[in-house]
Scaffold this active site. Structure first.
Site, PDB file in Angstrom:
ATOM      1  N   ASN A  88       0.657   3.688   4.180  1.00 34.59           N
ATOM      2  CA  ASN A  88       0.731   2.446   3.406  1.00 34.59           C
ATOM      3  C   ASN A  88      -0.525   2.237   2.545  1.00 34.59           C
ATOM      4  OD1 ASN A  88       1.377  -0.492   2.634  1.00 34.59           O
ATOM      5  ND2 ASN A  88       3.221   0.259   3.646  1.00 34.59           N
ATOM      6  N   ARG A  89      -0.824   0.984   2.194  1.00 40.72           N
ATOM      7  CA  ARG A  89      -1.730   0.739   1.072  1.00 40.72           C
ATOM      8  C   ARG A  89      -3.161   0.370   1.477  1.00 40.72           C
ATOM      9  NH1 ARG A  89       3.382  -0.623  -0.235  1.00 40.72           N
ATOM     10  NH2 ARG A  89       4.073   0.152  -2.263  1.00 40.72           N
TER      11      ARG A  89
ATOM     12  N   GLN B 262       6.617  -0.910   9.572  1.00 40.93           N
ATOM     13  CA  GLN B 262       7.008  -1.201   8.201  1.00 40.93           C
ATOM     14  C   GLN B 262       8.506  -0.966   8.109  1.00 40.93           C
ATOM     15  OE1 GLN B 262       4.556  -1.953   5.874  1.00 40.93           O
ATOM     16  NE2 GLN B 262       5.792  -2.074   4.027  1.00 40.93           N
TER      17      GLN B 262
ATOM     18  N   ASP C 150      10.131  -4.680   2.535  1.00 45.59           N
ATOM     19  CA  ASP C 150       9.066  -3.666   2.442  1.00 45.59           C
ATOM     20  C   ASP C 150       7.820  -4.318   3.036  1.00 45.59           C
ATOM     21  OD1 ASP C 150       7.484  -1.533   1.881  1.00 45.59           O
ATOM     22  OD2 ASP C 150       7.768  -1.573  -0.301  1.00 45.59           O
TER      23      ASP C 150
ATOM     24  N   HIS D  38       7.765   9.153   7.791  1.00 41.80           N
ATOM     25  CA  HIS D  38       8.433   8.478   6.676  1.00 41.80           C
ATOM     26  C   HIS D  38       9.884   8.931   6.500  1.00 41.80           C
ATOM     27  CE1 HIS D  38       8.630   6.262   2.931  1.00 41.80           C
ATOM     28  NE2 HIS D  38       7.368   5.903   3.046  1.00 41.80           N
ATOM     29  N   SER D  39      10.613   9.121   7.613  1.00 41.74           N
ATOM     30  CA  SER D  39      12.031   9.485   7.485  1.00 41.74           C
ATOM     31  C   SER D  39      12.846   8.308   6.962  1.00 41.74           C
ATOM     32  CB  SER D  39      12.597   9.912   8.845  1.00 41.74           C
ATOM     33  OG  SER D  39      12.157  11.215   9.157  1.00 41.74           O
ATOM     34  N   TYR D  40      13.772   8.623   6.065  1.00 41.94           N
ATOM     35  CA  TYR D  40      14.732   7.630   5.576  1.00 41.94           C
ATOM     36  C   TYR D  40      16.036   7.874   6.335  1.00 41.94           C
ATOM     37  CZ  TYR D  40      11.935   6.701   1.317  1.00 41.94           C
ATOM     38  OH  TYR D  40      10.953   6.349   0.421  1.00 41.94           O
TER      39      TYR D  40
ATOM     40  N   HIS E  46      -0.368   5.742   0.950  1.00 43.92           N
ATOM     41  CA  HIS E  46      -0.147   6.914   1.816  1.00 43.92           C
ATOM     42  C   HIS E  46      -1.224   7.988   1.654  1.00 43.92           C
ATOM     43  CE1 HIS E  46       3.470   4.977   2.982  1.00 43.92           C
ATOM     44  NE2 HIS E  46       4.233   5.360   1.979  1.00 43.92           N
TER      45      HIS E  46
ATOM     46  N   GLU F 109       8.628   2.630   9.806  1.00 44.59           N
ATOM     47  CA  GLU F 109       7.361   3.365   9.887  1.00 44.59           C
ATOM     48  C   GLU F 109       6.422   2.634  10.834  1.00 44.59           C
ATOM     49  OE1 GLU F 109       6.079   3.951   5.603  1.00 44.59           O
ATOM     50  OE2 GLU F 109       8.025   2.988   5.391  1.00 44.59           O
TER      51      GLU F 109
HETATM   52  C1  BGC Z   1       6.100   1.656   1.274  1.00 46.09           C
HETATM   53  C2  BGC Z   1       6.869   1.414   0.016  1.00 46.09           C
HETATM   54  C3  BGC Z   1       6.874   2.679  -0.784  1.00 46.09           C
HETATM   55  C4  BGC Z   1       7.462   3.769   0.030  1.00 46.09           C
HETATM   56  C5  BGC Z   1       7.499   5.090  -0.669  1.00 46.09           C
HETATM   57  C6  BGC Z   1       6.737   2.766   2.008  1.00 46.09           C
HETATM   58  O1  BGC Z   1       5.995   3.044   3.150  1.00 46.09           O
HETATM   59  O2  BGC Z   1       6.017   0.506   2.048  1.00 46.09           O
HETATM   60  O3  BGC Z   1       6.308   0.361  -0.717  1.00 46.09           O
HETATM   61  O4  BGC Z   1       7.573   2.517  -1.975  1.00 46.09           O
HETATM   62  O5  BGC Z   1       6.737   3.912   1.216  1.00 46.09           O
HETATM   63  O6  BGC Z   1       6.289   5.430  -1.121  1.00 46.09           O
END
Ligand code: BGC
Length: 418
Positions: free
Chosen positions: A147-148, A355, A318, A246-248, A173, A383
């Protein structure tokens, strides 16, 4: 094994006959002549021991065969001149997980629905090329800092560090160059169980981060259909660290549509509201009365386009939820249910936050497996993590790892049906 145990059949029958009071073997055999001088009681003991040995040997042979099959490896191309291997973990129920040493990426998870039909439930690609680059971070390990980080900067022990910005004014990330999602890790299958360990040395100064950080991520698939993720790291200089997966997911099957009909429960009474750059304001806000209240099972799509300021800022969900926890062990963080397939995903973790991201930025530009176009909200991520931007929020649980300490976190994805 059958041929080897032929002699033992006689011994077995002798055992049975003795037990029935007849005291003679059913057939003549070598074993009998060497044992003929023994008292029936001693003979019984020897026979029982032999039988136990034979059964144990056979069980071991079968187990080792299963374990040989538990991790299969196949070449998956090269990156930076280094071979990439796809490791397939298989458990006793036929559940399979594909993971590779490029980015520690989980490429597939194949699990049954309530009728026993298997489907791949994670978004991804069929070849390595699809993952290079990988703007949505499909399936990857994210780090050094998931994350940020606001304005790509933080101060630690009086020194200010500057990171590359890749998300407006922020670092997302980990940065740009050597982020964990796109480096080549060393892979080592586990012995005797379906699992693989990936290790990576993130060097002092890479992407601006302090310290040589040795990272180790292990994926283990259990026969309870759990994918266990163990994170470990050590450093030689104090550094922030935040590792996540970061699996979708789409529990109806990847590429089948959006995830709005999934039903979510989060074990979280609070979340960390964000500003317009998706940076936490520092407040821990109650979810009560907001569209972020998933304390009871709720359809994901029900409030995703509400006018609530946080939903507007996040373009949907998000956000980081603060997991209700007692102690610092594994806690259930989330349960997601998909009604048509009956598949359930439960996420437990030792981490303080999760997340929940609804793939709001997927926009159809990525074509994945079987030509599936991944559109907005075609997958969701859960996440587990430390709170975003923690290095700039002294009140948040600390994400600083110091020399001499070992960073250890665990997350479990458990798959079932209902
Ligand atoms: C973040 C999103 C981001 C995504 C892909 C997530 O972990 O919270 O804001 O767009 O990752 O980078």
């Amino acid at each position: 094994m059958i041929a080897a145990s032929a002699g033992s059949v006689n011994e077995y029958w002798y055992f049975v006959d003795s037990f029935r009071g007849r005291g003679h073997p059913r057939h003549e055999c070598g074993a009998r002549s060497t044992l003929s001088g023994m008292m029936p009681r001693q003979f019984l003991t020897v026979c029982a021991a032999l039988l136990t040995l034979i059964l144990a040997g056979s069980a071991l042979a079968q187990a080792s065969k299963r374990h040989e099959q538990a991790v299969q490896q196949k070449p998956f191309g090269t990156h930076d001149g280094r071979p990439i291997t796809l490791y397939t973990l298989t458990n006793a129920n036929g559940v399979e997980v594909d993971a590779m040493n490029y980015g520690g990426i989980i490429a597939s998870i194949r699990v049954p629905d309530r009728k026993g039909q298997f489907a791949d439930i994670v978004l991804g690609h069929e070849s390595l090329e699809g993952y290079v680059p990988n703007p949505p971070y499909l399936g990857a390990i994210v780090g050094r800092y998931a994350n940020r980080i606001a304005n790509g900067t933080f101060t630690l022990d009086g020194k200010t560090y500057t990171l590359p910005k890749n998300d407006g004014p922020n670092t997302l990330h980990g940065g740009v160059d050597k982020t964990f999602n796109k480096v080549v890790w060393d892979g080592e299958p586990l012995k005797g169980k379906p699992g693989v360990t990936f290790t990576y040395l993130s060097k002092d100064g890479d992407d601006g981060w302090p310290g040589n950080l040795k990272v180790r991520v292990t994926y283990t698939l259990t026969n309870d259909n759990e994918l266990v993720i163990d994170y470990e790291a050590t450093t030689d200089k104090a550094t922030p660290i935040n590792l996540s997966q970061h699996s979708y997911f789409n529990l109806a099957g990847e590429g089948t549509g959006d995830i709005l009909n999934h039903e979510l429960t989060l074990n979280a009474d609070r979340f960390t509201p964000v500003d317009k750059n998706l940076i936490p304001t520092g407040e821990l806000r109650s979810v009560k009365g907001t569209p972020l209240d998933f304390t009871s099972s709720t359809r994901v799509g029900e409030r995703i386009d509400s006018g609530y300021d946080q939903i507007v800022l996040g373009h949907g969900y998000d956000h980081n939820w603060v997991i209700n926890r007692k102690g610092d062990g594994l806690m259930l963080a989330a349960r997601m249910y998909e009604p048509t397939s009956g598949r359930v995903l439960e996420v437990s973790t030792t981490q303080p936050g999760v997340q929940f991201y609804t793939g709001n930025f997927l926009d159809g530009r990525v074509t994945g497996k079987k030509g599936h176009v991944y559109k907005r909200r075609y997958g969701f991520c859960l996440e587990t993590q430390h709170f975003p931007d923690s290095p700039n929020h002294p009140d948040f649980p600390s994400s600083i790892l110091k020399p001499g300490e070992t960073f250890r976190q665990k997350t479990v994805f458990k798959f079932s049906t209902k």
